[in-house]
Design an enzyme around this catalytic site. Structure first.
Site, short mmCIF file in Angstrom:
data_model
loop_
_atom_site.label_atom_id
_atom_site.label_comp_id
_atom_site.label_asym_id
_atom_site.label_seq_id
_atom_site.Cartn_x
_atom_site.Cartn_y
_atom_site.Cartn_z
N CYS A 72 0.96 -1.34 -0.24
CA CYS A 72 -0.57 0.31 -0.01
C CYS A 72 0.88 1.68 -0.54
O CYS A 72 1.68 1.28 1.16
CB CYS A 72 -1.25 0.22 1.07
N CYS A 75 0.02 3.60 2.76
CA CYS A 75 1.13 3.55 4.47
C CYS A 75 2.07 3.81 4.59
O CYS A 75 2.64 4.10 5.70
CB CYS A 75 0.37 1.48 4.18
#
Length: 152
Positions: A72, A75
């Site tokens: 991600c 993230c």
């Protein structure tokens, strides 16, 4: 909540990441960075979770949990901010949970998108942030710290 991206590598995941997704090529590199700087503790086993939640509860501390995934991109965007906040607020305990390693556990916390940051006090959720809004993460962390300082 985030939408699943058009990339096939990401759409097969149980969770979606907010705004966009990366590829899986950096999975080992990302996993090795969790908890490597600052005072962020990686949680990859339930026993480690139980240790950290007990530590927070026994010491009256707020537990800040970053549910993330190695693929991600958002993230990765908030990771350095999360580490910096962990260094700035030593009265709180910061942990990172990889949603792939602890999939069932992440589902129990209703994590549907990454990143999701949950603030816990006495084992109960007091706040939640879904997405990589670094300024909002900083505001919510400061508010949680203020609440901690005002406790009787």
């Amino acid at each position: 909540m985030g939408n699943r991206c058009a990339r096939t590598s990401c759409c097969r995941k149980l969770w979606s990441c907010i705004c966009c997704c990366g590829n899986n090529n950096n999975k080992a590199q990302t996993r090795s960075q969790h908890g490597s700087k600052g005072k962020v503790h990686p949680v990859s086993r339930i026993e480690k979770w139980e240790e950290k939640i007990t530590e927070a509860n026994n010491n009256g501390k707020i537990l800040v949990v970053n549910f993330s995934a190695p693929w991600c991109v958002p993230c990765k965007k908030i990771e350095p901010v999360f580490r910096e906040l962990a260094s700035r607020y030593p009265s709180m305990i910061f942990v990172t949970v990889d949603v792939e390693e602890l999939a069932e556990f992440s589902n129990e916390w209703n994590v549907e998108a990454t990143p999701t940051v949950v603030f816990l006090k006495d084992g109960r959720q007091m706040d939640k942030l879904v997405g990589a809004e670094t300024s909002e993460l900083q505001k919510k962390t400061a508010a949680a710290a203020d609440l901690f300082l005002k406790k009787p």
